[in-house]
Design a protein around this motif. Sequence first.
Motif, short mmCIF file in Angstrom:
data_model
loop_
_atom_site.label_atom_id
_atom_site.label_comp_id
_atom_site.label_asym_id
_atom_site.label_seq_id
_atom_site.Cartn_x
_atom_site.Cartn_y
_atom_site.Cartn_z
N SER A 1 -7.97 2.61 -9.60
CA SER A 1 -7.64 2.76 -8.48
C SER A 1 -7.87 4.76 -8.33
N GLN B 1 -1.59 5.37 -2.70
CA GLN B 1 -0.38 4.21 -1.96
C GLN B 1 -0.33 2.47 -2.55
N TYR B 2 0.53 2.28 -2.58
CA TYR B 2 0.13 0.50 -3.15
C TYR B 2 0.65 -0.15 -2.33
N PRO B 3 0.52 -1.48 -1.80
CA PRO B 3 -0.58 -2.08 -2.19
C PRO B 3 -1.94 -1.09 -2.04
N GLN B 4 -2.57 -1.87 -3.61
CA GLN B 4 -4.32 -1.53 -3.51
C GLN B 4 -5.06 -2.78 -3.34
N SER C 1 -1.64 -3.19 -13.05
CA SER C 1 -0.39 -3.40 -12.17
C SER C 1 0.80 -4.89 -12.18
N THR D 1 -4.46 -8.52 -4.04
CA THR D 1 -3.63 -6.92 -3.52
C THR D 1 -3.13 -6.86 -5.00
N HIS E 1 -0.13 -4.92 -6.85
CA HIS E 1 0.87 -4.08 -6.75
C HIS E 1 1.55 -3.03 -7.97
N LYS E 2 2.22 -2.40 -7.33
CA LYS E 2 2.62 -1.38 -8.08
C LYS E 2 2.35 -1.23 -9.86
N ASN E 3 1.61 -0.37 -10.28
CA ASN E 3 1.96 -0.64 -11.78
C ASN E 3 3.20 -0.38 -12.67
N GLN F 1 -1.65 4.62 -12.26
CA GLN F 1 -2.84 3.98 -11.39
C GLN F 1 -2.84 3.00 -12.17
#
Length: 866
Positions: A36, A41-44, A69, A128, A130-132, A142
């Motif tokens: 990423s 910004q999340y989600p990716q 993630s 999808t 979510h935050k790392n 990332q």
Amino acid sequence: MPHKIGFVVISSSGHEDGFSAKELMVHAPTVNGWRSPRLCQYPQEIVLQMVERCRVRKLQLLAHQYMISSKIEFYISENLPEYFAPYQSERFRRLGYVSLSDNEKTGYKARELKSVYVDAVGQYLKLTFHKNYINRYNLYSQVALVAINIIGEPADYSNDSNNPSREKLIDHYLGNNLDDLTLDGTYLRKPDSISPLDDLAFDMYQDPEVAQIIRKLDEKKHEAVRHERYDYAKKLKQAIADLQKVGERLGRYEVEKRCAVEKEDYDLAKQKKQQMEEYRLKVYQQLELHNLLDPELMVEFLPYDERPLPAIRKQHEDGFAYLEPEMNEEDISDTPRSGITGEPEPLTEKALREASPATEVFGEALVAGAYSKTWSYREDALLAIYKKLMEISASTSKDDLKNMLRAAVFLIRRAIKDIVSSVFQASLKLLKMIITQYIPKHKLGKLETAHCVERTLPNLLSRTGDSSTRLRIVAANFIQEMALCNEVKPLQIIPVHLVQPLKPNSPTHLAMSQVDLVERLLKDLGTENSGFTIDNVMRFATGALEHRVYEVRDTALRIIFDMYRQHQAIILDYLPPDDANTRKNVLYKTLFDGFTKIDGRLTEAELRAQKKAATEEAEKQKKEEIKVLQGQLAALKEIQAVQAGKEKENDYQKLKTQDEQGKKVTLPAATEIPDDHSSVANYLDNLCIFCGERDESFTEEGLDLHYWKHCPMLTRCEHCKQVVEIASLTEHLLTECDKKDGFGKCQRCSEAILKEELPKHVKGKTCNPAKPEKVANRCPLCHENFAPGEEAWKSHLMGKDGCQMNLRRVPTLNKTLLMQSGKAAGLTITKSGPTATKVRSPSVGSKIPAPKGGLNKSTGRTYAKR
């Protein structure tokens, strides 16, 4: 039966440079995978399209070792959703999610392979992220995915029990229950079994070429079982097991080679490459020996620099000699070149007619070896001819010597086209010996040398277009060496042949090799009595300028530049005129700019840059003059404020005295500012001199608020809470801040770093190196280098595409916030007296005074919070 499903990446929410989501479409030990963007910004999201509508049974994810993630969700759809194709109404259906380990226990070194079993039908799959998880290695927050594997079957696949297969009927009457069988992927007919060769771990740790061979051998194994050839199937099964070890070892070599290249340890990289080539050759020889590798199979393999492409067709029913993946490379040279005994197959009638001159000289047995389908026989035949020519007596007649030479050249021409590397190189060894030793020793003269070169050069040139990089280099280097040897150089055959015009449809590698050879030989031979002339070289080079391949055009440019350095104006006769129409073509613009540089003159671009620099210097001087005027105005304001205070007190005393006497006195008008300062004062009214914004709310208090919260050229120091120019933030932290003793300067990026973090920062390679101040400015917010000069700061900090880390950057937002704050505070602007200059006095109680003389990077001036 579920199997690996191919897919393409059709979209992703973003990626870091060099780590595109399209990397996920390749499975190999050295793939980079997707990563990423930094500080994203999340989600990716990533959306995949499968090759057909499938029933997905299993998903496999290979996670990164520290960019992990916390949760990954899966969605599936029959069609693209409406935000991809507005005419579609289909939406993604959520399948569920998986959680990944934070990897702390492994020290962030191991990669987690996660398998998810599902049962869903569709053609589009969305992931999808979510935050790392936070760890000390993931500096930019990332997430990453090294690989993804989809296993399923076509959606219209039918396993209808109403139409039982032959195997099912046999199992039914024999009393076998398929449901009682273990989940062994090797069972051939179990509907839901998944082959181990479709597992993600297989591709991620196997050399790609060996993995392809294993799959082909696995198909042959199933074919053998269907035809009840169980001995052959057993041999193939053992070969597959051994090849898996081979593939893992070659994959490990490839990873080690890649690491060595990244560390610029090229000796180690070369050593690993040689190990791979030698080991691969030995393995292929053993496969060929036991008729397990057909030549047709290799059309389908991935391209590789070193590929022997064996071609044995004879059946061998003896046991398979196990491959030994742990054998040292040094042992390879001790093994025989081929384990085959006996004689090569006899010549066919067609071969006998074609090779009759050679059989009359060397005998049918030796020529049969040169024509054999077994590559080791072909190589042995060439080496035997080499030995025979080296040992021939000097008393042999000239006719016999010439006949032997021509017969050898006939076989060399055939061997040059051989697809096996060792045979090809044996032909070059024999040809070099004939030209440099055999002909001079027996004094056969230039005619025979010319015969050797003319007969073999076309085939040699064709090999410079080979798909193997290594063989292309070998062929090109041999042609260069042959052109420069004392026996061939005077004949001028090779230069004349090389400058023949390129064909528009000539293969890419062939065209690249030809122009490269012309460039190299021109430097060695020049254009005097070499076969190269100004005319034939320039005609060749100008034709190459029109070639479709960029590398060919680029090399042609270098050739023309070299010719221009030697012959100057003569070269211009072969080119179109240097005018505006010609320069519309980027290639010719580059060409003529190159001529200008060779002549020691400035190009048009350099002249424009020089003019721009002069303009910027004039602007800079103008700004300095404005700053001086601003300083004078500020001083004048202070003087006027003091005088006004004194006059008011005097007036008050007069009024008091006159009131007591019963007299009415009119207050005098305020002292007017001299005319020479009035224009500057008017210009600076309601103006922020840092960002250039003008607003009626910019009174003394309004400007204080603007400086403190909104001006995009200023910022608050996080450590002392003073307002400073962003351009001088680094200098402030190092020399003026209350916490300046806690900061040190990084020698690589020139920024202020906390001393406790400075050693780690210096050892790491995450900081972006700064450029000299005359070359570029350095932003302390986004840590990027940009154009030098004061104006460049405004463009970087306030522009639409400027500093992403400057939260005050958007002018419209700043203006809105200023208006709202002015209304909320109920501020009004009053100006008393009939003065014509509208000069403001410093606001009482404010510790953010109106700027005096402006701020620049050198002053490092700061403002304290009110």
